[in-house]
Design an enzyme around this catalytic site. Sequence first.
Site, PDB file in Angstrom:
ATOM      1  CD  GLU A  79      66.630  -6.871  28.709  1.00  0.00           C
ATOM      2  OE1 GLU A  79      65.949  -7.813  28.262  1.00  0.00           O
ATOM      3  OE2 GLU A  79      66.242  -6.122  29.608  1.00  0.00           O
ATOM      4  CD  GLU A 130      53.386   5.365  14.147  1.00  0.00           C
ATOM      5  OE1 GLU A 130      52.230   5.032  13.868  1.00  0.00           O
ATOM      6  OE2 GLU A 130      53.879   5.232  15.274  1.00  0.00           O
TER       7      GLU A 130
END
Length: 319
Positions: free
Chosen positions: A97, A128
């Site tokens: 963004e 992860e």
Amino acid sequence: MTEPINSEPMLVASEDRGHLLTEQSNPRSSDLDTPSVEDLVTLFISEDVKPQQAVAQAAGAITEAVERISERLRGGGRLFYVGAGTSGRLGVLDAAECPPTFCSPPELVQGVLAGGAPALLRSSEGLEDLSDAGASDLQACQLGPADCVIGIAAGGTTPYVHGALNYARVTEALAIAMACVPAEQVPIGCDIDIRLITGPELLTGSTRLKAGTATKMALNVISTSVMVRLGKVYGNRMVDVAATNSKLMDRALRILRDLANVPRDRGIELLRQADGSVKLALLMAGTELPLEEARSVLANHGNQLRDALISCDAELKAS
């Protein structure tokens, strides 16, 4: 149903994480499957005041992060958000963004997600557990001492994030940890330690809820504040934006009208002269400088519009 990405290592028994705040059961939701829909919605809404409180309590660490990130980015550094699962996706979202909001180059703020782009849409939580992958992904980005890394892990234990932060410290990049458990539960090696203590989730262990909300709020504060410090905002307007579509053109014209009292027709002309740059158009409107001279003045003041306007006004008064 979406299939998870095939990843290593295979799930194996590990240490008991039940003591972590993000894994504990919330007594307010012990009968979560029994209330009416209205009561269920009310419960979630009442619990969601806690993320804002958690971010407020972390204001000191967030302030330090903004100051030190801004300094490095002014010197040519970059900011990397690193995470896995929900935490990693939130980092990617905030990074994505920045260019449309602040006209920043895509490489300035980047999201590094365990599993890469495919993990945005498909579960990849097994990745992860690979601490070396966190380091190697940053190495592939050519991380250097001018850069900044925010390692995001709600429960604080994610090996991928720990590997990334360890690598950041080795390369002398700024290493910032962001977690939703107390430091005494999970110590993390870093330069700045941001703890967003939101408490147990209503749905036990589902950190996409309060922990995710607090993380998104903190990232909003950090990235927006950094961009303000870099001169991409004047007043409360996004002036470092290019008018590249009809919505942005309308917003740009309203900014010129509100901040410089420029009529719409004149605003269109200024934006065309400035190649769509609102900041340059504002400087030209406020000083009547031609484009190239305005561009030079802005550059000489670190792209800070307010400083450029003050300087031009002082010179005009002196002459």
